[in-house]
Design a protein around this motif. Sequence first.
Motif, PDB file in Angstrom:
ATOM      1  N   GLY A 122       0.782  -1.222   0.000  1.00 11.80           N
ATOM      2  CA  GLY A 122       0.000   0.000   0.000  1.00 11.80           C
ATOM      3  C   GLY A 122       0.816   1.275   0.000  1.00 11.80           C
ATOM      4  N   VAL A 123       2.114   1.204   0.299  1.00  8.95           N
ATOM      5  CA  VAL A 123       2.943   2.420   0.308  1.00  8.95           C
ATOM      6  C   VAL A 123       4.090   2.304  -0.694  1.00  8.95           C
ATOM      7  N   GLU A 124       3.856   1.536  -1.744  1.00  7.81           N
ATOM      8  CA  GLU A 124       4.892   1.342  -2.756  1.00  7.81           C
ATOM      9  C   GLU A 124       5.238   2.627  -3.495  1.00  7.81           C
ATOM     10  N   ASP A 125       4.238   3.485  -3.764  1.00  5.61           N
ATOM     11  CA  ASP A 125       4.500   4.712  -4.520  1.00  5.61           C
ATOM     12  C   ASP A 125       5.495   5.608  -3.788  1.00  5.61           C
ATOM     13  N   ASP A 126       5.325   5.744  -2.475  1.00  9.21           N
ATOM     14  CA  ASP A 126       6.264   6.553  -1.692  1.00  9.21           C
ATOM     15  C   ASP A 126       7.675   5.956  -1.771  1.00  9.21           C
ATOM     16  N   TRP A 127       7.759   4.638  -1.668  1.00  8.82           N
ATOM     17  CA  TRP A 127       9.043   3.941  -1.723  1.00  8.82           C
ATOM     18  C   TRP A 127       9.699   4.168  -3.086  1.00  8.82           C
ATOM     19  N   LEU A 128       8.912   4.058  -4.150  1.00 14.25           N
ATOM     20  CA  LEU A 128       9.442   4.289  -5.502  1.00 14.25           C
ATOM     21  C   LEU A 128       9.849   5.742  -5.699  1.00 14.25           C
ATOM     22  N   ASP A 129       9.064   6.680  -5.153  1.00 11.44           N
ATOM     23  CA  ASP A 129       9.410   8.105  -5.260  1.00 11.44           C
ATOM     24  C   ASP A 129      10.750   8.398  -4.566  1.00 11.44           C
ATOM     25  N   GLU A 130      10.953   7.808  -3.393  1.00 12.09           N
ATOM     26  CA  GLU A 130      12.220   7.992  -2.677  1.00 12.09           C
ATOM     27  C   GLU A 130      13.382   7.428  -3.490  1.00 12.09           C
ATOM     28  N   GLN A 131      13.143   6.315  -4.160  1.00 11.90           N
ATOM     29  CA  GLN A 131      14.167   5.664  -4.987  1.00 11.90           C
ATOM     30  C   GLN A 131      14.596   6.580  -6.140  1.00 11.90           C
ATOM     31  N   ALA A 132      13.641   7.358  -6.650  1.00 13.66           N
ATOM     32  CA  ALA A 132      13.913   8.205  -7.823  1.00 13.66           C
ATOM     33  C   ALA A 132      14.673   9.478  -7.444  1.00 13.66           C
ATOM     34  N   LYS A 133      14.691   9.845  -6.168  1.00 10.98           N
ATOM     35  CA  LYS A 133      15.393  11.062  -5.760  1.00 10.98           C
ATOM     36  C   LYS A 133      16.899  10.874  -5.883  1.00 10.98           C
ATOM     37  N   PRO A 134      17.587  11.971  -6.313  1.00  9.70           N
ATOM     38  CA  PRO A 134      19.058  11.876  -6.450  1.00  9.70           C
ATOM     39  C   PRO A 134      19.778  11.793  -5.122  1.00  9.70           C
TER      40      PRO A 134
END
Length: 134
Positions: A122-134
Amino acid sequence: MPIYNVVTALNVVSDEQKASLAADITRIHSEITGAPTSFVHVTFNELSGTNIYSDSVPSQPLLITGITRAGRADREKAELAKAVSSAAAQVTGVPEKRILVVITDHPARFAVERGRILPEPGVEDDWLDEQAKP
């Protein structure tokens, strides 16, 4: 994280059927759980006819094990198992009476993907967004 491992005898499933089944499993998992398709992994293991038995005789079943993140409702896991079984039969032509699908789950905190502990369902989007940050 979900890992689906399909085990069968040699030459039961063609390369084209493998690709189609992998796509169906990925779609089904994402639709039922809401997890991103990029999380889904599907592997195929083919054994010689003397290395796979059912009822103590050589056989040609499809044995599909799905390992998912814990936290999903039992109803959802049962729906997932049934949908994967139906798709496997449709794609491969193997009758459902020769298909076994087992869904097990493990806590996300015990799995690392992309170098990071996996998020809870349920919180995958936040995890993926953090992954995309430099």
